[in-house]
Design a protein around this motif. Structure first.
Motif, mmCIF file in Angstrom:
data_model
loop_
_atom_site.group_PDB
_atom_site.id
_atom_site.type_symbol
_atom_site.label_atom_id
_atom_site.label_comp_id
_atom_site.label_asym_id
_atom_site.label_seq_id
_atom_site.Cartn_x
_atom_site.Cartn_y
_atom_site.Cartn_z
ATOM 1 N N MET A 1 18.158 36.976 24.187
ATOM 2 C CA MET A 1 19.034 36.703 25.304
ATOM 3 C C MET A 1 20.282 35.986 24.794
ATOM 4 N N VAL A 2 21.442 36.456 25.212
ATOM 5 C CA VAL A 2 22.704 35.868 24.785
ATOM 6 C C VAL A 2 23.157 34.869 25.840
ATOM 7 N N MET A 3 23.507 33.699 25.417
ATOM 8 C CA MET A 3 23.964 32.658 26.337
ATOM 9 C C MET A 3 25.462 32.473 26.171
ATOM 10 N N ALA A 4 26.172 32.413 27.276
ATOM 11 C CA ALA A 4 27.610 32.168 27.230
ATOM 12 C C ALA A 4 27.838 30.684 26.968
ATOM 13 N N SER A 5 28.843 30.393 26.168
ATOM 14 C CA SER A 5 29.122 28.999 25.855
ATOM 15 C C SER A 5 29.845 28.305 26.998
ATOM 16 N N LYS A 6 30.556 29.065 27.810
ATOM 17 C CA LYS A 6 31.320 28.482 28.900
ATOM 18 C C LYS A 6 31.280 29.478 30.053
ATOM 19 N N THR A 7 30.999 29.004 31.249
ATOM 20 C CA THR A 7 30.927 29.895 32.389
ATOM 21 C C THR A 7 32.321 30.130 32.942
ATOM 22 N N ALA A 8 32.676 31.402 33.042
ATOM 23 C CA ALA A 8 33.974 31.776 33.593
ATOM 24 C C ALA A 8 33.873 31.797 35.113
ATOM 25 N N TYR A 9 35.005 31.633 35.764
ATOM 26 C CA TYR A 9 35.037 31.643 37.221
ATOM 27 C C TYR A 9 36.027 32.693 37.706
ATOM 28 N N LEU A 10 35.567 33.506 38.642
ATOM 29 C CA LEU A 10 36.435 34.471 39.305
ATOM 30 C C LEU A 10 36.380 34.229 40.800
ATOM 31 N N SER A 11 37.535 34.158 41.413
ATOM 32 C CA SER A 11 37.601 33.989 42.867
ATOM 33 C C SER A 11 37.398 35.344 43.538
ATOM 34 N N ALA A 12 37.274 35.335 44.847
ATOM 35 C CA ALA A 12 37.144 36.578 45.606
ATOM 36 C C ALA A 12 38.373 37.461 45.389
ATOM 37 N N ILE A 13 39.547 36.862 45.310
ATOM 38 C CA ILE A 13 40.781 37.623 45.069
ATOM 39 C C ILE A 13 40.750 38.244 43.680
ATOM 40 N N ASP A 14 40.302 37.473 42.685
ATOM 41 C CA ASP A 14 40.191 38.005 41.327
ATOM 42 C C ASP A 14 39.269 39.219 41.301
ATOM 43 N N ARG A 15 38.145 39.137 41.985
ATOM 44 C CA ARG A 15 37.196 40.258 42.018
ATOM 45 C C ARG A 15 37.812 41.478 42.694
ATOM 46 N N LYS A 16 38.574 41.256 43.766
ATOM 47 C CA LYS A 16 39.250 42.381 44.434
ATOM 48 C C LYS A 16 40.247 43.046 43.484
ATOM 49 N N LEU A 17 40.990 42.227 42.762
ATOM 50 C CA LEU A 17 41.956 42.771 41.793
ATOM 51 C C LEU A 17 41.236 43.572 40.708
ATOM 52 N N LEU A 18 40.157 43.020 40.184
ATOM 53 C CA LEU A 18 39.406 43.711 39.135
ATOM 54 C C LEU A 18 38.860 45.051 39.605
ATOM 55 N N LYS A 19 38.402 45.104 40.842
ATOM 56 C CA LYS A 19 37.849 46.355 41.369
ATOM 57 C C LYS A 19 38.888 47.470 41.377
ATOM 58 N N ILE A 20 40.135 47.111 41.515
ATOM 59 C CA ILE A 20 41.203 48.123 41.482
ATOM 60 C C ILE A 20 41.655 48.363 40.047
ATOM 61 N N LEU A 21 41.856 47.289 39.293
ATOM 62 C CA LEU A 21 42.372 47.422 37.931
ATOM 63 C C LEU A 21 41.411 48.146 36.988
ATOM 64 N N LEU A 22 40.122 48.052 37.236
ATOM 65 C CA LEU A 22 39.134 48.658 36.344
ATOM 66 C C LEU A 22 38.757 50.092 36.710
ATOM 67 N N THR A 23 39.344 50.631 37.761
ATOM 68 C CA THR A 23 39.089 52.035 38.080
ATOM 69 C C THR A 23 39.870 52.909 37.110
ATOM 70 N N PRO A 24 39.411 54.159 36.896
ATOM 71 C CA PRO A 24 40.154 55.051 35.992
ATOM 72 C C PRO A 24 41.618 55.231 36.399
ATOM 73 N N SER A 25 41.906 55.102 37.683
ATOM 74 C CA SER A 25 43.292 55.225 38.155
ATOM 75 C C SER A 25 43.858 53.850 38.498
ATOM 76 N N GLY A 26 43.479 52.831 37.745
ATOM 77 C CA GLY A 26 43.840 51.454 38.051
ATOM 78 C C GLY A 26 45.233 51.018 37.650
ATOM 79 N N ARG A 27 46.047 51.938 37.180
ATOM 80 C CA ARG A 27 47.426 51.569 36.814
ATOM 81 C C ARG A 27 48.259 51.492 38.086
ATOM 82 N N ILE A 28 48.533 50.285 38.451
ATOM 83 C CA ILE A 28 49.223 50.047 39.716
ATOM 84 C C ILE A 28 50.087 48.806 39.545
ATOM 85 N N SER A 29 51.246 48.813 40.166
ATOM 86 C CA SER A 29 52.139 47.660 40.039
ATOM 87 C C SER A 29 51.577 46.479 40.842
#
Length: 160
Positions: A1-29
Motif C-alpha cells: 500500500m502506498v501512502m501519500a506524504s501530504k494530503t492534497a485538497y480539492l474544492s467542489a469547484i476544483d473537481r468541477k473544473l477537473l471533470k471538464i479538463l480531463l475529458t478527451p475534448s477538455g481543451r477549453i478556454s
C-alpha cells in the motif's frame, strides 16, 4: 500500500473544473469554462493555474505522425539491482521515463522509450536482456487507439 506524504485538497469547484479538463475534448478556454460553470473567469484562471501546477501533466506529442514509436519495456530484475538498472537506463537518450512497478510475472520496471523503427526496438530489447541485473524484458507499443475516455473516472474525482 502506498501512502501519500501530504494530503492534497480539492474544492467542489476544483473537481468541477477537473471533470471538464480531463475529458478527451477538455481543451477549453478559461472564459468558456467560467460561463459553463457559472463562475467568474478570473476565479477559473486562478484555480486552473493551481491545478495545472500541482496536479495536471501537460502536453503529449503524437510521435506516430512523425514516424517514431513510443515503446514500453517491462523488465524483471534480479539480485536487488532494480534501482541500479533504472538509473543506468535513465542515462540513455531514448529513455523518457523509468518507474518501479509491481504486478504479475515479477515485473520490476516499466520503461518508456522513443524509438525510430523496429530495428531500434530490437536493439533496445537485446541491450536490456544483456544488462547485468536484468532477468527478462518484454516490450509493448500502442498501435491504434480504439477509444478514449476521461483519464480519471468521474467517481474518483468525486472522492478527491
Amino acid at each position: 500500500m502506498v501512502m501519500a506524504s501530504k494530503t492534497a485538497y480539492l474544492s467542489a469547484i476544483d473537481r468541477k473544473l477537473l471533470k471538464i479538463l480531463l475529458t478527451p475534448s477538455g481543451r477549453i478556454s478559461s472564459q468558456q469554462l467560467g460561463k459553463k460553470l457559472g463562475i467568474a473567469s478570473n476565479t477559473v484562471q486562478r484555480r486552473r493555474k493551481r491545478l495545472e501546477k500541482e496536479f495536471l501533466t501537460s502536453y503529449s506529442l503524437n510521435l506516430h505522425k512523425f514516424g517514431w514509436h513510443k515503446v514500453d519495456f517491462l523488465i524483471a530484475t534480479e539480485s536487488g539491482k532494480t534501482v541500479g538498472v533504472a538509473k543506468t537506463l535513465l542515462r540513455r537518450p531514448e529513455v523518457v521515463y523509468v518507474g518501479k512497478a509491481i504486478g504479475q510475472y515479477t515485473i520490476n520496471l516499466r520503461v518508456e522509450t522513443v524509438l525510430k523503427d523496429n530495428l531500434e526496438i530490437l536493439r533496445m530489447l537485446e541491450l536490456l536482456k544483456g544488462m547485468a541485473g536484468v532477468k527478462d524484458a518484454m516490450w509493448s507499443e500502442i498501435v491504434e487507439v480504439v477509444g478514449r475516455k476521461m483519464s480519471i473516472p468521474m467517481q474518483i474525482i468525486n472522492q478527491l
